[in-house]
Design a protein around this motif. Structure first.
Motif, mmCIF file in Angstrom:
data_model
loop_
_atom_site.group_PDB
_atom_site.id
_atom_site.type_symbol
_atom_site.label_atom_id
_atom_site.label_comp_id
_atom_site.label_asym_id
_atom_site.label_seq_id
_atom_site.Cartn_x
_atom_site.Cartn_y
_atom_site.Cartn_z
ATOM 1 N N VAL A 51 1.544 -1.441 -0.090
ATOM 2 C CA VAL A 51 0.052 -0.402 0.109
ATOM 3 C C VAL A 51 0.471 1.192 -0.183
ATOM 4 N N ALA A 52 2.181 1.225 0.371
ATOM 5 C CA ALA A 52 3.204 2.570 0.533
ATOM 6 C C ALA A 52 3.247 3.083 -0.798
ATOM 7 N N VAL A 53 4.213 1.464 -1.198
ATOM 8 C CA VAL A 53 4.813 1.328 -2.461
ATOM 9 C C VAL A 53 4.512 1.954 -3.767
ATOM 10 N N ILE A 54 3.078 1.394 -3.110
ATOM 11 C CA ILE A 54 2.012 1.078 -4.739
ATOM 12 C C ILE A 54 1.000 3.262 -4.963
ATOM 13 N N GLY A 55 0.955 3.394 -2.989
ATOM 14 C CA GLY A 55 0.605 4.400 -3.179
ATOM 15 C C GLY A 55 1.362 6.009 -3.372
ATOM 16 N N VAL A 56 2.325 5.728 -4.028
ATOM 17 C CA VAL A 56 3.573 6.785 -3.961
ATOM 18 C C VAL A 56 3.276 6.697 -5.718
ATOM 19 N N ALA A 57 2.295 5.520 -6.238
ATOM 20 C CA ALA A 57 2.287 5.807 -8.052
ATOM 21 C C ALA A 57 1.350 6.504 -7.583
ATOM 22 N N TRP A 58 0.505 6.177 -7.045
ATOM 23 C CA TRP A 58 -1.493 7.015 -7.026
ATOM 24 C C TRP A 58 -0.898 8.121 -6.645
#
Length: 145
Positions: A51-58
């Protein structure tokens, strides 16, 4: 002041690490899954990391979308509703066992409970108690450092 992209990313990562980590530690033992405690913790922390890693892309996508808004910011409710696309993507990856370091596919109901509780608590802290210890946070564009 409107949080900057870098400020939103810092805030997201800090909240997920501190608040999300604490909620995950407390929630993991009571999740409805039959597995060793170590595997349960490994699974929930891998999901939290995703969630943290993909959230940066979001955040990059959200930043692009905000450019068409007059205030260049989300209303508070949008911050809560952004859980839907993020949860769908990470949930699909987790339930298919496609996240690295997962011991196996995550049952959908376990993912839904963990994700919803962590997301809601992080959102509540970001919109309330976080403003007490970080008084200048708002004036620094959401940056913590």
């Amino acid at each position: 002041m409107v949080p900057t992209l870098f400020g939103r990313i810092q805030t997201r990562l800090w909240l997920l690490a501190v608040v999300g980590g604490l909620v995950t530690v407390l929630l993991t033992p009571v999740l409805p899954v039959q597995a060793a405690v170590a595997d349960k913790y490994r699974t929930t922390f891998v999901v939290l990391g995703a969630v943290a890693v993909i959230g940066v892309a979001w955040e990059l996508v959200y930043h692009l979308l905000m450019q068409w808004r007059w205030e260049k910011d989300w209303p508070t409710l949008f911050g809560l509703v952004t859980a839907i696309p993020e949860g769908v993507l990470v949930g699909w990856l987790a339930t298919q066992g496609l996240l690295p370091f997962l011991p196996g596919p995550v049952p959908p109901e376990v993912f839904a409970i963990h994700f919803a509780v962590v997301w809601f608590v992080v959102w509540l802290v970001a919109n309330g108690p976080m403003r007490v210890p970080f008084v200048r946070w708002r004036f620094r564009g959401g940056r913590l450092l």
